[in-house]
Design an enzyme around this catalytic site. Structure first.
Site, short mmCIF file in Angstrom:
data_model
loop_
_atom_site.label_atom_id
_atom_site.label_comp_id
_atom_site.label_asym_id
_atom_site.label_seq_id
_atom_site.Cartn_x
_atom_site.Cartn_y
_atom_site.Cartn_z
N LYS A 171 0.88 -1.18 0.00
CA LYS A 171 0.00 0.00 0.00
C LYS A 171 0.91 1.22 0.00
O LYS A 171 1.42 1.65 1.03
CB LYS A 171 -0.85 -0.03 1.27
CG LYS A 171 -2.14 0.73 1.20
CD LYS A 171 -2.05 2.17 0.78
CE LYS A 171 -1.93 3.14 1.92
NZ LYS A 171 -1.82 4.55 1.40
N GLU A 246 9.04 1.51 11.16
CA GLU A 246 10.10 2.48 10.82
C GLU A 246 9.45 3.85 10.87
O GLU A 246 8.73 4.24 9.94
CB GLU A 246 10.63 2.19 9.40
CG GLU A 246 11.33 0.85 9.25
CD GLU A 246 12.78 0.88 9.72
OE1 GLU A 246 13.20 1.91 10.27
OE2 GLU A 246 13.47 -0.14 9.55
N CYS A 280 13.18 10.88 7.15
CA CYS A 280 13.04 10.44 8.54
C CYS A 280 14.34 10.67 9.31
O CYS A 280 14.33 11.02 10.47
CB CYS A 280 12.65 8.97 8.60
SG CYS A 280 13.77 7.93 7.64
N GLU A 379 8.90 16.33 14.88
CA GLU A 379 9.41 16.23 13.52
C GLU A 379 8.71 17.29 12.66
O GLU A 379 7.49 17.24 12.50
CB GLU A 379 9.07 14.82 13.01
CG GLU A 379 9.86 14.38 11.84
CD GLU A 379 9.51 12.95 11.45
OE1 GLU A 379 8.37 12.50 11.69
OE2 GLU A 379 10.40 12.28 10.90
P1 NAD Z 1 1.89 8.59 7.42
O1 NAD Z 1 2.03 7.82 8.67
O2 NAD Z 1 0.85 9.64 7.34
O3 NAD Z 1 1.61 7.63 6.19
C1 NAD Z 1 2.45 6.53 5.90
C2 NAD Z 1 1.63 5.49 5.18
O4 NAD Z 1 0.63 5.01 6.06
C3 NAD Z 1 0.90 6.02 3.94
O5 NAD Z 1 0.89 5.02 2.94
C4 NAD Z 1 -0.50 6.26 4.47
O6 NAD Z 1 -1.50 6.21 3.47
C5 NAD Z 1 -0.65 5.11 5.45
N1 NAD Z 1 -1.66 5.31 6.47
C6 NAD Z 1 -2.13 6.49 6.97
N2 NAD Z 1 -3.10 6.25 7.89
C7 NAD Z 1 -3.24 4.90 7.99
C8 NAD Z 1 -4.05 4.05 8.78
N3 NAD Z 1 -4.92 4.53 9.65
N4 NAD Z 1 -3.89 2.71 8.63
C9 NAD Z 1 -2.98 2.21 7.77
N5 NAD Z 1 -2.20 2.97 6.98
C10 NAD Z 1 -2.31 4.31 7.09
O7 NAD Z 1 3.33 9.18 7.11
P2 NAD Z 1 3.77 10.10 5.92
O8 NAD Z 1 3.35 11.50 6.20
O9 NAD Z 1 3.37 9.47 4.63
O10 NAD Z 1 5.36 9.96 6.01
C11 NAD Z 1 6.12 10.76 6.82
C12 NAD Z 1 6.50 10.00 8.08
O11 NAD Z 1 7.17 8.79 7.73
C13 NAD Z 1 7.49 10.78 8.93
O12 NAD Z 1 7.16 10.63 10.28
C14 NAD Z 1 8.81 10.09 8.61
O13 NAD Z 1 9.80 10.23 9.59
C15 NAD Z 1 8.38 8.68 8.47
N6 NAD Z 1 9.37 7.91 7.72
C16 NAD Z 1 10.14 7.01 8.41
C17 NAD Z 1 11.13 6.30 7.74
C18 NAD Z 1 12.01 5.30 8.46
O14 NAD Z 1 12.62 4.48 7.81
N7 NAD Z 1 12.09 5.35 9.80
C19 NAD Z 1 11.33 6.49 6.38
C20 NAD Z 1 10.53 7.41 5.72
C21 NAD Z 1 9.54 8.11 6.40
#
Ligand code: NAD
Length: 477
Positions: A171, A246, A280, A379
């Protein structure tokens, strides 16, 4: 129009609804993806379970490796195409988008080579017994991916899962997913059987939630925000599904007075402006020893003033943020900081020809940021660097560890004993000494402590997470 990719077939969502994709460089719509729902996840999981019973599960480890290597080669042949797709989706400057396509190929290459090196052990036990362990795939792994590095995160997560023999339901993020649909098509072209890689697009609370809840998913790899990570873990706990999380970071770069400042300055700037700070592991805090605080801030300020921000294809230092709401979020952090009297040292510049409808944010260096202020704790996910001074080693460690996160830390010092002491005392999944990120090598296990998550991806370590260990004890007398 883009479609889901299930069992090597392009399919519309069962809702018949779509989501419009917006180009961050000009804020204009340019494509549509499927707005999928639980019914589409059901279809993808069924396809994946069927995929487990194809030739895929009969492949020997070396054969699986050859298939992954063919995918690595295919991605390399299509690197320009994939890079351009992701550039538009995410607003990445050309150099970054090219690097991400190269990293995707490299993940597949690395995990291709790892397939036949993943093995169990024999364990000395009682007389008359032989005991051995097998590393078996979970089965169907679910992968929820954010928008900031779709190709890289797909590579490390899906690459590792496939190497271990799993089949995947993916997804991607609703803001950026076109490159991943294309990669799944390329995988089919090189011979991945139907059902091994399935892509279902849509909103997180609809299709992501349905994926996390589905009983046919045997392991979840989630990369995203801590708040959604909490939801995923709660949902998965109801059926005892293992989860790798992650999550985010607020990573410190710690600069001692004996550091090589010529190396420090470009590393600190690039660690916060790469991908417009939407990383991240962004180095979003710089902790500077008191005696060099003013001179280093002056030099960092000068470097920030040189930074240019503009449309992705201009390939400047910084591209746009992903979407309007992200731009507003970053601006809110900055106005809160201003209201709290936190001084701005310097800002970069948005080039005049950048469309006013794009989501641009000038990189900003703040100083004397109180450790308790939200801009030093949360963040921002934008090009905002918070500077603060420290007195001594203990104070540096206290400030560095004083957030809920623990993903990455950088330490800059010429003192060898201090390098080891600091590496031990920092609560962080990765520590870099006199560098930051070490070029992001796919070989290096990655993941966090505290609210940055748990479990590891990248490197051989990821393969242990994508397998379950079976112990076999044979009594033979
Ligand atoms: P997000 O948590 O909003 O979304 C991430 C994914 O989760 C998307 O595909 C989104 O559609 C999905 N999602 C959202 N709500 C959901 C739910 N209720 N159930 C299941 N899936 C759901 O994050 P974002 O804004 O897309 O990404 C930014 C975040 O990701 C930041 O906090 C960043 O630090 C983190 N990140 C971490 C890493 C790592 O390796 N640690 C790498 C990249 C990004």
């Amino acid at each position: 129009m883009q479609f889901n990719y299930i069992a090597n077939t392009s399919l519309p969502s069962s809702s018949g609804q779509t989501i419009v994709m917006i180009d961050p460089s000009d804020g204009q719509p340019y494509d549509e993806i499927q707005r999928s729902n639980a019914a589409d996840i059901e279809q993808a999981v069924q396809a994946a379970r069927a995929g487990l019973n194809t030739s895929w599960s009969k492949l020997g480890a070396a054969e699986r490796g050859r298939l992954l290597m063919r995918l690595a080669q295919k991605v390399t042949e299509h690197a320009q195409e994939l890079s351009r797709i992701e550039q538009r989706d995410c607003g990445k400057p050309t150099k970054q988008a090219n690097a991400d396509a190269a990293a995707l190929a490299r993940y597949f290459e690395f995990y291709a080579g790892a397939c036949d090196k993943l093995h169990g052990e024999t364990i000395p036990y009682l007389d008359g017994y032989s005991v051995l362990t097998w590393r078996e795939p979970h089965g169907v792994t679910g992968h929820i991916i954010p928008w900031n590095y779709p190709m890289q995160i797909f590579g490390r997560s899906v690459g590792g899962a496939l190497a271990a023999g799993n089949v995947c339901v993916v997804k991607p993020a609703e803001d950026a997913c076109l490159s991943l649909i294309r990669v799944a098509q390329l995988a089919a072209e090189v011979g991945f059987p139907p059902g091994v890689i399935n892509i279902v697009t849509g909103y997180g609370h609809e299709v992501g939630d349905a994926l996390a809840r589905h009983p046919g998913i045997d392991h979840i790899s989630f990369t995203g925000s801590p708040s959604v990570g909490t939801l995923i873990q709660q949902v998965a706990a109801e059926r005892h599904c293992p989860v790798t999380l992650e999550l985010g970071g607020k990573s410190p770069q710690i600069v001692f007075a004996d550091a090589d400042l010529e190396a420090v300055i470009p590393a600190i700037v690039s660690a916060i402006v790469q991908n417009a700070g939407q990383t991240c592991s962004a180095g979003s805090r710089v902790l500077i020893e008191q005696s060099i605080y003013e001179p280093l801030l002056a030099r960092l300020g000068h470097a920030f003033e040189q930074l240019r921000v503009g449309p992705a294809t201009r390939d400047l230092d910084v591209g746009p943020l992903i979407r309007h709401s992200q731009q507003q979020r970053v601006q809110q952090f900055l106005s809160d900081a201003q209201a709290a009297g936190i001084p701005t040292v310097a800002q970069g510049q948005v080039v005049p020809e950048a469309p006013a409808t794009g989501f641009y944010q000038a990189p900003t260096l703040l100083r004397d940021v109180p450790v308790s202020h939200r801009i030093a704790q949360e963040e921002v996910f934008g090009p905002v660097l918070c500077a603060m001074a420290f007195r001594d080693e203990d104070h540096a460690v206290e400030l560095a560890n004083a957030t809920q996160f623990g993903l990455v830390a950088g330490v800059w010092t010429a003192d060898g004993a201090r390098q080891f002491r600091m590496a031990r005392r920092l609560r962080s999944g990765q520590v870099f000494i006199n560098n930051y990120g070490a070029g992001g090598g796919v070989e290096l296990p990655f993941g966090g402590v505290k609210s940055s998550g748990h479990g590891r991806e990248k490197g051989m370590e990821a393969l242990y997470g994508f397998t379950t260990l079976k112990t076999v004890a044979i009594k033979h007398g």
